[in-house]
Design a protein around this motif. Structure first.
Motif, PDB file in Angstrom:
ATOM      1  N   ARG A  14       0.850  -1.181   0.000  1.00  0.00           N
ATOM      2  CA  ARG A  14       0.000   0.000   0.000  1.00  0.00           C
ATOM      3  C   ARG A  14       0.879   1.221   0.000  1.00  0.00           C
ATOM      4  NH1 ARG A  14      -5.011  -0.972   3.871  1.00  0.00           N
ATOM      5  NH2 ARG A  14      -4.383   1.071   4.540  1.00  0.00           N
ATOM      6  N   GLN A  15       0.646   2.094  -0.960  1.00  0.00           N
ATOM      7  CA  GLN A  15       1.379   3.347  -1.027  1.00  0.00           C
ATOM      8  C   GLN A  15       0.822   4.288   0.027  1.00  0.00           C
ATOM      9  OE1 GLN A  15       3.938   3.740  -2.943  1.00  0.00           O
ATOM     10  NE2 GLN A  15       4.382   5.862  -2.478  1.00  0.00           N
ATOM     11  N   SER A  16       1.670   4.825   0.859  1.00  0.00           N
ATOM     12  CA  SER A  16       1.172   5.713   1.907  1.00  0.00           C
ATOM     13  C   SER A  16       1.479   7.161   1.548  1.00  0.00           C
ATOM     14  CB  SER A  16       1.782   5.352   3.257  1.00  0.00           C
ATOM     15  OG  SER A  16       3.179   5.495   3.200  1.00  0.00           O
ATOM     16  N   THR A  17       0.620   8.022   1.995  1.00  0.00           N
ATOM     17  CA  THR A  17       0.789   9.456   1.801  1.00  0.00           C
ATOM     18  C   THR A  17       1.777   9.959   2.839  1.00  0.00           C
ATOM     19  OG1 THR A  17      -1.520   9.555   1.135  1.00  0.00           O
ATOM     20  CG2 THR A  17      -0.464  11.634   1.697  1.00  0.00           C
ATOM     21  N   HIS A  53      -8.789   6.506  10.189  1.00  0.00           N
ATOM     22  CA  HIS A  53      -8.106   5.817   9.079  1.00  0.00           C
ATOM     23  C   HIS A  53      -6.679   6.314   8.909  1.00  0.00           C
ATOM     24  CE1 HIS A  53      -9.241   9.452   6.851  1.00  0.00           C
ATOM     25  NE2 HIS A  53      -8.293   9.116   5.984  1.00  0.00           N
ATOM     26  N   ARG A  54      -6.469   7.607   9.132  1.00  0.00           N
ATOM     27  CA  ARG A  54      -5.111   8.160   8.990  1.00  0.00           C
ATOM     28  C   ARG A  54      -4.246   7.743  10.177  1.00  0.00           C
ATOM     29  NH1 ARG A  54      -1.166   8.838   5.659  1.00  0.00           N
ATOM     30  NH2 ARG A  54      -0.133  10.815   5.817  1.00  0.00           N
ATOM     31  N   GLU A  98      -2.884   4.412   9.431  1.00  0.00           N
ATOM     32  CA  GLU A  98      -1.791   4.480   8.455  1.00  0.00           C
ATOM     33  C   GLU A  98      -0.494   4.930   9.116  1.00  0.00           C
ATOM     34  OE1 GLU A  98      -3.028   7.079   5.317  1.00  0.00           O
ATOM     35  OE2 GLU A  98      -4.667   5.762   4.688  1.00  0.00           O
ATOM     36  N   ILE A  99      -0.592   5.935   9.969  1.00  0.00           N
ATOM     37  CA  ILE A  99       0.595   6.451  10.655  1.00  0.00           C
ATOM     38  C   ILE A  99       1.135   5.400  11.621  1.00  0.00           C
ATOM     39  CG2 ILE A  99       1.436   8.209  12.262  1.00  0.00           C
ATOM     40  CD1 ILE A  99      -0.511  10.168  10.825  1.00  0.00           C
ATOM     41  N   ARG A 143       1.118   2.244  11.210  1.00  0.00           N
ATOM     42  CA  ARG A 143       1.890   1.304  10.383  1.00  0.00           C
ATOM     43  C   ARG A 143       3.230   1.909   9.956  1.00  0.00           C
ATOM     44  NH1 ARG A 143      -3.249   0.064   8.600  1.00  0.00           N
ATOM     45  NH2 ARG A 143      -3.142   1.497   6.823  1.00  0.00           N
ATOM     46  N   LEU A 144       3.214   3.175   9.594  1.00  0.00           N
ATOM     47  CA  LEU A 144       4.455   3.839   9.195  1.00  0.00           C
ATOM     48  C   LEU A 144       5.457   3.907  10.338  1.00  0.00           C
ATOM     49  CD1 LEU A 144       3.171   6.824   7.041  1.00  0.00           C
ATOM     50  CD2 LEU A 144       4.591   4.924   6.266  1.00  0.00           C
TER      51      LEU A 144
END
Length: 70
Positions: A3-6, A24-25, A28-29, A31-32
């Motif tokens: 998955r490409q992350s912003t 949701h963000r 994502e963070i 995971r980053l």
């Protein structure tokens, strides 16, 4: 699937630390943070700064308003 992350903006880091970022963000963070040491360090620094400011200044929030300002 990859998955490409912003990229994470400065505003998003602050919102993440303050707990006001969209769910949701936040996920994502999260995971980053597992793979990006630089981001993890920045987030850690913000949490530390946030804690230090609360330790130092929260008591002031409980003080009564000076009479001259009422």
């Amino acid at each position: 699937m990859n998955r490409q992350s912003t990229p994470v903006s400065e505003d998003e880091i602050q919102a993440y630390v303050d707990g006001v970022i969209a769910e949701h963000r936040r996920e994502e963070i999260d995971r980053l943070l597992e793979t990006d040491d630089a981001l993890a360090g920045r987030v850690s620094d913000y949490f530390s700064l946030n804690s230090m400011l609360h330790d130092r200044y929260d008591r002031v929030l409980q003080e009564p308003l000076p009479q001259r300002l009422v």
